[in-house]
Write a protein that holds these residues in place. Structure first.
Motif, PDB file in Angstrom:
ATOM      1  N   SER A  31       0.762  17.682 -17.522  1.00 60.98           N
ATOM      2  CA  SER A  31       0.228  17.253 -18.950  1.00 60.98           C
ATOM      3  C   SER A  31      -0.743  16.230 -18.918  1.00 60.98           C
ATOM      4  CB  SER A  31       1.490  17.009 -19.589  1.00 60.98           C
ATOM      5  OG  SER A  31       2.557  18.016 -19.573  1.00 60.98           O
ATOM      6  N   ARG A  35      -4.900  16.978 -20.258  1.00 57.39           N
ATOM      7  CA  ARG A  35      -4.889  16.367 -21.495  1.00 57.39           C
ATOM      8  C   ARG A  35      -3.939  16.851 -22.436  1.00 57.39           C
ATOM      9  NH1 ARG A  35     -11.297  15.330 -21.619  1.00 57.39           N
ATOM     10  NH2 ARG A  35     -11.541  14.072 -19.697  1.00 57.39           N
ATOM     11  N   LEU A  37      -1.061  15.201 -22.781  1.00 56.74           N
ATOM     12  CA  LEU A  37      -0.485  13.864 -22.816  1.00 56.74           C
ATOM     13  C   LEU A  37      -1.492  12.940 -22.446  1.00 56.74           C
ATOM     14  CD1 LEU A  37       2.343  13.085 -23.778  1.00 56.74           C
ATOM     15  CD2 LEU A  37       2.773  13.174 -21.136  1.00 56.74           C
ATOM     16  N   HIS A  38      -1.299  11.704 -23.365  1.00 55.86           N
ATOM     17  CA  HIS A  38      -2.249  10.943 -22.902  1.00 55.86           C
ATOM     18  C   HIS A  38      -1.255   9.736 -22.138  1.00 55.86           C
ATOM     19  CE1 HIS A  38      -5.522  11.936 -25.502  1.00 55.86           C
ATOM     20  NE2 HIS A  38      -4.568  12.330 -26.220  1.00 55.86           N
ATOM     21  N   SER A  39      -2.012   9.005 -21.213  1.00 52.45           N
ATOM     22  CA  SER A  39      -1.509   8.271 -20.291  1.00 52.45           C
ATOM     23  C   SER A  39      -0.985   6.962 -20.922  1.00 52.45           C
ATOM     24  CB  SER A  39      -2.452   7.682 -18.922  1.00 52.45           C
ATOM     25  OG  SER A  39      -3.468   7.190 -19.515  1.00 52.45           O
ATOM     26  N   ASP A  40      -1.363   6.889 -22.274  1.00 55.02           N
ATOM     27  CA  ASP A  40      -0.878   5.396 -23.073  1.00 55.02           C
ATOM     28  C   ASP A  40       0.263   5.834 -24.147  1.00 55.02           C
ATOM     29  OD1 ASP A  40      -1.458   2.640 -23.658  1.00 55.02           O
ATOM     30  OD2 ASP A  40      -2.382   3.279 -25.432  1.00 55.02           O
ATOM     31  N   SER A  41       0.625   7.114 -24.094  1.00 59.81           N
ATOM     32  CA  SER A  41       1.710   7.694 -24.953  1.00 59.81           C
ATOM     33  C   SER A  41       3.239   6.938 -24.489  1.00 59.81           C
ATOM     34  CB  SER A  41       1.716   8.814 -25.062  1.00 59.81           C
ATOM     35  OG  SER A  41       2.342   9.728 -24.008  1.00 59.81           O
ATOM     36  N   ILE A  42       4.092   6.704 -25.318  1.00 59.17           N
ATOM     37  CA  ILE A  42       5.227   6.324 -25.089  1.00 59.17           C
ATOM     38  C   ILE A  42       6.032   7.452 -24.285  1.00 59.17           C
ATOM     39  CG2 ILE A  42       7.669   5.869 -25.884  1.00 59.17           C
ATOM     40  CD1 ILE A  42       5.884   3.954 -27.992  1.00 59.17           C
ATOM     41  N   LEU A  43       5.891   8.934 -24.671  1.00 58.44           N
ATOM     42  CA  LEU A  43       6.485   9.842 -24.074  1.00 58.44           C
ATOM     43  C   LEU A  43       6.176   9.922 -22.456  1.00 58.44           C
ATOM     44  CD1 LEU A  43       8.161  12.570 -24.466  1.00 58.44           C
ATOM     45  CD2 LEU A  43       6.078  13.570 -24.953  1.00 58.44           C
ATOM     46  N   TYR A  44       4.929   9.437 -22.195  1.00 60.90           N
ATOM     47  CA  TYR A  44       4.737   9.608 -20.708  1.00 60.90           C
ATOM     48  C   TYR A  44       5.499   8.835 -19.869  1.00 60.90           C
ATOM     49  CZ  TYR A  44       1.886   8.821 -16.579  1.00 60.90           C
ATOM     50  OH  TYR A  44       1.373   8.777 -15.199  1.00 60.90           O
ATOM     51  N   ARG A  85       3.714  -0.970 -25.908  1.00 61.89           N
ATOM     52  CA  ARG A  85       3.345  -0.044 -26.998  1.00 61.89           C
ATOM     53  C   ARG A  85       3.985   0.070 -27.928  1.00 61.89           C
ATOM     54  NH1 ARG A  85       1.830   0.394 -22.139  1.00 61.89           N
ATOM     55  NH2 ARG A  85      -0.123   1.486 -21.555  1.00 61.89           N
ATOM     56  N   MET A  89       2.429  -0.518 -31.696  1.00 59.92           N
ATOM     57  CA  MET A  89       2.421   0.286 -32.830  1.00 59.92           C
ATOM     58  C   MET A  89       2.902  -0.377 -33.945  1.00 59.92           C
ATOM     59  SD  MET A  89       4.251   3.735 -31.089  1.00 59.92           S
ATOM     60  CE  MET A  89       5.027   4.057 -32.392  1.00 59.92           C
TER      61      MET A  89
END
Length: 114
Positions: A31, A35, A37-44, A85, A89
């Protein structure tokens, strides 16, 4: 060797948990590479913590110190990354509300502008 799950079913479940953790790692990396998913996302980071936890639990069956240390590292780095993060937010939302209030006050209107 001390085992916490002496029966075959428990051992199979632990192995399955380790494989699911591996598959989650692969899904997250794919993912990220595509792209989706971004490496800065909390989901990651949540996904990495979950994957590492599953692999770490499977290591109770067949312990490997190096593998356990890697999984503990992922968990130890993922938690502060999520907290940072979430804090960002929260401060971004606060700044957005302040900016909107400033714009609204500058227009002299009695209702917020759209």
């Amino acid at each position: 060797m001390i085992t916490y799950f002496p029966d075959a079913l428990g051992a199979d479940l632990l192995r399955l948990l380790g494989v699911l953790g591996f598959l989650l790692y692969v899904l997250l990396y794919t993912s990220l590479s595509l792209r989706w998913l971004h490496s800065d996302s909390i989901l990651y980071f949540c996904g990495n913590i979950c994957a590492a936890s599953m692999v770490l639990m499977s290591l109770t069956l067949d312990f490997n110190l190096a593998a356990a240390l890697i999984q503990m590292f992922w968990i130890a780095m993922g938690i502060p990354a999520i907290l940072l993060r979430l804090g960002r937010m929260r401060s971004d939302r606060r700044a957005d509300r302040l900016s909107a209030a400033t714009r609204w006050a500058a227009t002299g209107r009695h209702t917020p502008a759209e």
